[in-house]
Design a protein around this motif. Structure first.
Motif, PDB file in Angstrom:
ATOM      1  N   ASN A   7       0.812  -1.216   0.000  1.00  0.00           N
ATOM      2  CA  ASN A   7       0.000   0.000   0.000  1.00  0.00           C
ATOM      3  C   ASN A   7       0.844   1.264   0.000  1.00  0.00           C
ATOM      4  N   ASP A   8       0.301   2.267  -0.652  1.00  0.00           N
ATOM      5  CA  ASP A   8       0.706   3.639  -0.410  1.00  0.00           C
ATOM      6  C   ASP A   8      -0.499   4.283   0.252  1.00  0.00           C
ATOM      7  N   GLY A   9      -0.276   5.356   0.959  1.00  0.00           N
ATOM      8  CA  GLY A   9      -1.384   6.058   1.593  1.00  0.00           C
ATOM      9  C   GLY A   9      -1.472   7.476   1.089  1.00  0.00           C
ATOM     10  N   GLU A  10      -2.690   7.919   0.839  1.00  0.00           N
ATOM     11  CA  GLU A  10      -2.928   9.302   0.421  1.00  0.00           C
ATOM     12  C   GLU A  10      -4.035   9.860   1.289  1.00  0.00           C
ATOM     13  N   THR A  11      -3.784  10.996   1.891  1.00  0.00           N
ATOM     14  CA  THR A  11      -4.780  11.570   2.788  1.00  0.00           C
ATOM     15  C   THR A  11      -5.903  12.221   2.001  1.00  0.00           C
ATOM     16  N   CYS A  12      -7.127  12.054   2.482  1.00  0.00           N
ATOM     17  CA  CYS A  12      -8.308  12.707   1.901  1.00  0.00           C
ATOM     18  C   CYS A  12      -8.714  13.915   2.730  1.00  0.00           C
ATOM     19  N   THR A  13      -8.335  13.919   3.981  1.00  0.00           N
ATOM     20  CA  THR A  13      -8.655  14.986   4.929  1.00  0.00           C
ATOM     21  C   THR A  13      -7.422  15.173   5.810  1.00  0.00           C
ATOM     22  N   PRO A  14      -7.393  16.188   6.668  1.00  0.00           N
ATOM     23  CA  PRO A  14      -6.311  16.234   7.664  1.00  0.00           C
ATOM     24  C   PRO A  14      -6.324  14.940   8.487  1.00  0.00           C
ATOM     25  N   VAL A  15      -5.161  14.355   8.694  1.00  0.00           N
ATOM     26  CA  VAL A  15      -5.073  13.019   9.291  1.00  0.00           C
ATOM     27  C   VAL A  15      -4.080  13.008  10.443  1.00  0.00           C
ATOM     28  N   THR A  16      -4.429  12.255  11.478  1.00  0.00           N
ATOM     29  CA  THR A  16      -3.491  11.926  12.546  1.00  0.00           C
ATOM     30  C   THR A  16      -3.295  10.419  12.528  1.00  0.00           C
ATOM     31  N   LEU A  17      -2.049   9.984  12.323  1.00  0.00           N
ATOM     32  CA  LEU A  17      -1.727   8.556  12.280  1.00  0.00           C
ATOM     33  C   LEU A  17      -0.913   8.166  13.503  1.00  0.00           C
ATOM     34  N   LEU A  18      -1.139   6.960  13.967  1.00  0.00           N
ATOM     35  CA  LEU A  18      -0.307   6.357  14.992  1.00  0.00           C
ATOM     36  C   LEU A  18       0.578   5.347  14.280  1.00  0.00           C
ATOM     37  N   ALA A  19       1.880   5.531  14.350  1.00  0.00           N
ATOM     38  CA  ALA A  19       2.819   4.628  13.689  1.00  0.00           C
ATOM     39  C   ALA A  19       3.511   3.775  14.751  1.00  0.00           C
ATOM     40  N   VAL A  20       3.360   2.463  14.618  1.00  0.00           N
ATOM     41  CA  VAL A  20       3.983   1.531  15.559  1.00  0.00           C
ATOM     42  C   VAL A  20       5.106   0.810  14.818  1.00  0.00           C
ATOM     43  N   PRO A  21       6.377   1.003  15.221  1.00  0.00           N
ATOM     44  CA  PRO A  21       7.476   0.292  14.567  1.00  0.00           C
ATOM     45  C   PRO A  21       7.286  -1.218  14.683  1.00  0.00           C
ATOM     46  N   LEU A  22       7.752  -1.945  13.656  1.00  0.00           N
ATOM     47  CA  LEU A  22       7.509  -3.385  13.625  1.00  0.00           C
ATOM     48  C   LEU A  22       8.153  -4.126  14.787  1.00  0.00           C
ATOM     49  N   ASP A  23       9.318  -3.668  15.242  1.00  0.00           N
ATOM     50  CA  ASP A  23       9.922  -4.354  16.383  1.00  0.00           C
ATOM     51  C   ASP A  23       9.065  -4.184  17.639  1.00  0.00           C
ATOM     52  N   ARG A  24       8.447  -3.023  17.784  1.00  0.00           N
ATOM     53  CA  ARG A  24       7.540  -2.779  18.920  1.00  0.00           C
ATOM     54  C   ARG A  24       6.284  -3.629  18.790  1.00  0.00           C
ATOM     55  N   LEU A  25       5.786  -3.769  17.554  1.00  0.00           N
ATOM     56  CA  LEU A  25       4.599  -4.598  17.320  1.00  0.00           C
ATOM     57  C   LEU A  25       4.890  -6.059  17.662  1.00  0.00           C
ATOM     58  N   ARG A  26       6.067  -6.535  17.301  1.00  0.00           N
ATOM     59  CA  ARG A  26       6.459  -7.913  17.646  1.00  0.00           C
ATOM     60  C   ARG A  26       6.495  -8.101  19.164  1.00  0.00           C
ATOM     61  N   THR A  27       7.054  -7.121  19.855  1.00  0.00           N
ATOM     62  CA  THR A  27       7.137  -7.196  21.314  1.00  0.00           C
ATOM     63  C   THR A  27       5.736  -7.242  21.928  1.00  0.00           C
ATOM     64  N   LEU A  28       4.840  -6.372  21.434  1.00  0.00           N
ATOM     65  CA  LEU A  28       3.462  -6.357  21.934  1.00  0.00           C
ATOM     66  C   LEU A  28       2.753  -7.681  21.662  1.00  0.00           C
ATOM     67  N   ALA A  29       2.962  -8.239  20.454  1.00  0.00           N
ATOM     68  CA  ALA A  29       2.312  -9.501  20.099  1.00  0.00           C
ATOM     69  C   ALA A  29       2.814 -10.650  20.970  1.00  0.00           C
ATOM     70  N   ALA A  30       4.099 -10.635  21.322  1.00  0.00           N
ATOM     71  CA  ALA A  30       4.655 -11.674  22.189  1.00  0.00           C
ATOM     72  C   ALA A  30       4.080 -11.564  23.600  1.00  0.00           C
ATOM     73  N   ARG A  31       3.878 -10.323  24.054  1.00  0.00           N
ATOM     74  CA  ARG A  31       3.359 -10.106  25.406  1.00  0.00           C
ATOM     75  C   ARG A  31       1.846 -10.300  25.485  1.00  0.00           C
ATOM     76  N   GLU A  32       1.148  -9.954  24.399  1.00  0.00           N
ATOM     77  CA  GLU A  32      -0.318 -10.055  24.349  1.00  0.00           C
ATOM     78  C   GLU A  32      -0.732 -10.932  23.166  1.00  0.00           C
ATOM     79  N   PRO A  33      -0.784 -12.257  23.366  1.00  0.00           N
ATOM     80  CA  PRO A  33      -1.083 -13.164  22.248  1.00  0.00           C
ATOM     81  C   PRO A  33      -2.398 -12.862  21.526  1.00  0.00           C
TER      82      PRO A  33
END
Length: 196
Positions: free
Chosen positions: A58-84
């Motif tokens: 995917n590419d992303g294109e904003t349609c309106t003013p946008v606020t995104l939350l970006a979670v780095p993949l290493d952080r996502l892996r850590t969260l997934a390991a802690r919260e199955p």
């Protein structure tokens, strides 16, 4: 604003606004896979993919003013390991995305261009419809090329369908967006009932 997300190094959540999720076809055309709104997440599933295969289509294109939350993949892996249970949620999101692409394919081979335009408008009304004096206005504003990109169709085909719907009094194309005045007729044209 467009941001290329080709490097799959983050998982994105939409906190506010609307983002068009885009994919490039083999022949260089761009297709809109979905409109992501507040509460939607998109990205790759890093813990399910080999490093060599990891990529984001995917590419992303904003349609309106946008606020995104970006979670780095290493952080996502850590969260997934802690919260199955997060892995189950990510798998459901992946399934939902795959289903959407499958539905796009089946609609393209089984419905006429006019039915596909009507169906897309019905879905946009259901998700983004705002009551207005003439019926329901689709927000955010999408032009004919946006609709064509969502359907993998030409702008000309979309234009022909919209003109027909306008002639029949089902909708009006305005500078502020598409206003649907007869949802029941649009639903019938799309093969959907107005309650779907």
């Amino acid at each position: 604003m467009t941001r290329s997300l080709a490097a799959a190094d983050e998982w994105f959540g939409v906190a506010q606004g609307v983002v068009k999720l885009l994919a490039n076809t083999i022949n260089g055309r761009q297709v809109v896979l979905s409109l992501a709104v507040a509460g939607d997440w998109f990205g790759s599933l890093p813990h399910l993919e080999d490093e060599s295969e990891r990529r984001l289509i995917n590419d992303g294109e904003t349609c309106t003013p946008v606020t995104l939350l970006a979670v780095p993949l290493d952080r996502l892996r850590t969260l997934a390991a802690r919260e199955p249970c997060l892995t189950v949620v990510l798998a459901k999101l992946s399934h939902s995305n795959a289903r959407r692409v499958f539905d796009m394919f089946t609609e393209r081979v089984s419905l006429t261009a006019e039915q596909r335009v009507a169906r897309q408008i019905q879905m946009l009304v259901k998700r983004f419809g705002i009551p207005c004096e003439g019926g329901v206005r689709i927000a955010p504003y999408l032009n004919q090329q946006d609709l064509a990109n969502m359907l993998g169709a030409s702008r000309q085909r979309v234009n022909v369908a919209l003109k027909r719907f306008e002639r029949d009094g089902w909708l009006t194309v305005k500078a502020t967006g598409i206003e649907v005045s007869c949802a029941k007729s649009m639903a019938e044209a799309s093969g959907l009932t107005s309650s779907q």
